[in-house]
Design a protein around this motif. Structure first.
Motif, mmCIF file in Angstrom:
data_model
loop_
_atom_site.group_PDB
_atom_site.id
_atom_site.type_symbol
_atom_site.label_atom_id
_atom_site.label_comp_id
_atom_site.label_asym_id
_atom_site.label_seq_id
_atom_site.Cartn_x
_atom_site.Cartn_y
_atom_site.Cartn_z
ATOM 1 N N ARG A 66 0.833 -1.205 0.000
ATOM 2 C CA ARG A 66 0.000 0.000 0.000
ATOM 3 C C ARG A 66 0.862 1.248 0.000
ATOM 4 N NH1 ARG A 66 -0.298 2.749 4.024
ATOM 5 N NH2 ARG A 66 -0.427 1.032 5.503
ATOM 6 N N ALA A 67 1.925 1.272 0.791
ATOM 7 C CA ALA A 67 2.811 2.436 0.831
ATOM 8 C C ALA A 67 3.420 2.700 -0.544
ATOM 9 C CB ALA A 67 3.905 2.235 1.875
ATOM 10 N N THR A 68 3.822 1.656 -1.234
ATOM 11 C CA THR A 68 4.338 1.812 -2.601
ATOM 12 C C THR A 68 3.245 2.338 -3.517
ATOM 13 O OG1 THR A 68 5.915 0.022 -2.256
ATOM 14 C CG2 THR A 68 5.397 0.594 -4.549
ATOM 15 N N CYS A 69 2.044 1.823 -3.349
ATOM 16 C CA CYS A 69 0.910 2.251 -4.171
ATOM 17 C C CYS A 69 0.556 3.713 -3.909
ATOM 18 C CB CYS A 69 -0.301 1.362 -3.917
ATOM 19 S SG CYS A 69 -0.044 -0.332 -4.489
ATOM 20 N N GLU A 70 0.708 4.158 -2.668
ATOM 21 C CA GLU A 70 0.458 5.572 -2.354
ATOM 22 C C GLU A 70 1.425 6.466 -3.122
ATOM 23 O OE1 GLU A 70 -1.188 4.914 2.213
ATOM 24 O OE2 GLU A 70 0.916 5.446 1.891
ATOM 25 N N ALA A 71 2.686 6.104 -3.136
ATOM 26 C CA ALA A 71 3.682 6.883 -3.878
ATOM 27 C C ALA A 71 3.409 6.823 -5.366
ATOM 28 C CB ALA A 71 5.086 6.367 -3.575
ATOM 29 N N LEU A 72 3.038 5.672 -5.837
ATOM 30 C CA LEU A 72 2.734 5.502 -7.262
ATOM 31 C C LEU A 72 1.516 6.327 -7.649
ATOM 32 C CD1 LEU A 72 3.787 3.906 -9.682
ATOM 33 C CD2 LEU A 72 2.178 2.106 -9.098
ATOM 34 N N GLU A 73 0.505 6.304 -6.811
ATOM 35 C CA GLU A 73 -0.718 7.076 -7.093
ATOM 36 C C GLU A 73 -0.399 8.558 -7.194
ATOM 37 O OE1 GLU A 73 -4.124 9.456 -6.852
ATOM 38 O OE2 GLU A 73 -2.610 9.446 -5.280
ATOM 39 N N LEU A 74 0.501 9.019 -6.356
ATOM 40 C CA LEU A 74 0.851 10.430 -6.316
ATOM 41 C C LEU A 74 1.660 10.863 -7.531
ATOM 42 C CD1 LEU A 74 0.818 13.033 -4.582
ATOM 43 C CD2 LEU A 74 2.948 12.226 -3.547
ATOM 44 N N HIS A 75 2.549 10.013 -8.013
ATOM 45 C CA HIS A 75 3.511 10.414 -9.038
ATOM 46 C C HIS A 75 3.357 9.734 -10.392
ATOM 47 C CE1 HIS A 75 5.587 11.455 -5.239
ATOM 48 N NE2 HIS A 75 5.888 12.522 -5.934
ATOM 49 N N ALA A 76 2.481 8.779 -10.499
ATOM 50 C CA ALA A 76 2.442 7.955 -11.708
ATOM 51 C C ALA A 76 1.241 8.287 -12.592
ATOM 52 C CB ALA A 76 2.447 6.499 -11.302
ATOM 53 N N PRO A 77 1.008 7.446 -13.577
ATOM 54 C CA PRO A 77 -0.026 7.726 -14.564
ATOM 55 C C PRO A 77 -1.416 7.875 -13.950
ATOM 56 C CG PRO A 77 0.971 5.554 -14.938
ATOM 57 C CD PRO A 77 1.646 6.166 -13.770
ATOM 58 N N GLY A 78 -2.315 8.335 -14.778
ATOM 59 C CA GLY A 78 -3.688 8.550 -14.342
ATOM 60 C C GLY A 78 -4.508 7.277 -14.352
ATOM 61 N N THR A 79 -5.760 7.436 -13.997
ATOM 62 C CA THR A 79 -6.696 6.315 -13.901
ATOM 63 C C THR A 79 -6.759 5.489 -15.180
ATOM 64 O OG1 THR A 79 -7.986 7.444 -12.211
ATOM 65 C CG2 THR A 79 -9.119 5.729 -13.473
ATOM 66 N N PRO A 80 -6.844 6.096 -16.360
ATOM 67 C CA PRO A 80 -6.947 5.262 -17.572
ATOM 68 C C PRO A 80 -5.763 4.311 -17.761
ATOM 69 C CG PRO A 80 -7.554 7.524 -18.077
ATOM 70 C CD PRO A 80 -7.000 7.515 -16.677
ATOM 71 N N GLU A 81 -4.562 4.771 -17.424
ATOM 72 C CA GLU A 81 -3.390 3.915 -17.580
ATOM 73 C C GLU A 81 -3.424 2.744 -16.604
ATOM 74 O OE1 GLU A 81 -3.363 7.203 -17.409
ATOM 75 O OE2 GLU A 81 -2.329 7.928 -19.196
ATOM 76 N N PHE A 82 -3.793 3.011 -15.349
ATOM 77 C CA PHE A 82 -3.913 1.929 -14.367
ATOM 78 C C PHE A 82 -5.017 0.961 -14.790
ATOM 79 C CE2 PHE A 82 -2.274 5.043 -10.998
ATOM 80 C CZ PHE A 82 -1.010 4.490 -10.998
ATOM 81 N N ALA A 83 -6.138 1.500 -15.220
ATOM 82 C CA ALA A 83 -7.271 0.659 -15.623
ATOM 83 C C ALA A 83 -6.905 -0.203 -16.825
ATOM 84 C CB ALA A 83 -8.491 1.523 -15.931
#
Length: 145
Positions: A66-83
């Motif tokens: 989750r901690a890694t995901c928090e950092a990723l959510e903050l700095h990484a691609p938007g919702t469409p890319e994750f989806a």
């Protein structure tokens, strides 16, 4: 004067990992929880439980993910890319289950904010879920399961 004697060092920042299905799922769960600009401990706990159950992780491993995901959510691609990552790697039935898990995060703090619901519907749509399945997940969550 003190700055010259004790210069501030920037912490070494590790590069973020390349998103995969596990990280994309976690980042979207975090994104839903943050949609109302509040990140309650109950939401964090629910995300940890979802990650632990989904990926057969011990509690500490889930918290680290989750901690890694928090950092990723903050700095990484938007919702469409994750989806898109999840659409490619996760079966439709599992994406439906993901929508239900996301609803549990939205409701974890006892306050279903409009921002969270709007974010969740956008994620469900990006995951390729049908309108009927989106409505079913919402109805199921709001009726208590």
């Amino acid at each position: 004067m003190f700055e010259r004697l004790f210069p501030r060092r920037k912490p070494d920042q590790k590069p973020l990992p390349q998103p995969n299905a596990q990280l994309a799922l976690g980042a979207l769960l975090v994104r839903v929880a943050l949609a109302d600009r509040s990140y309650a401990a109950t939401e964090v706990g629910q995300i940890d439980r979802i990650l632990a159950a989904t990926f057969t992780l011990k509690p500490l491993e889930a918290a680290r993910l989750r901690a890694t995901c928090e950092a990723l959510e903050l700095h990484a691609p938007g919702t469409p890319e994750f989806a898109e990552i999840l659409r490619k790697e996760v079966a439709y039935s599992d994406r439906k289950a993901l929508a239900e898990a996301m609803w549990s995060v939205v409701l974890a703090d006892g306050d279903k904010g409009d921002e969270e619901e709007i974010q969740l519907v956008a994620i469900e749509t990006a995951l390729g879920l049908s309108d009927a399945d989106i409505a079913e997940a919402r109805k199921k969550a709001l009726s208590g399961g």
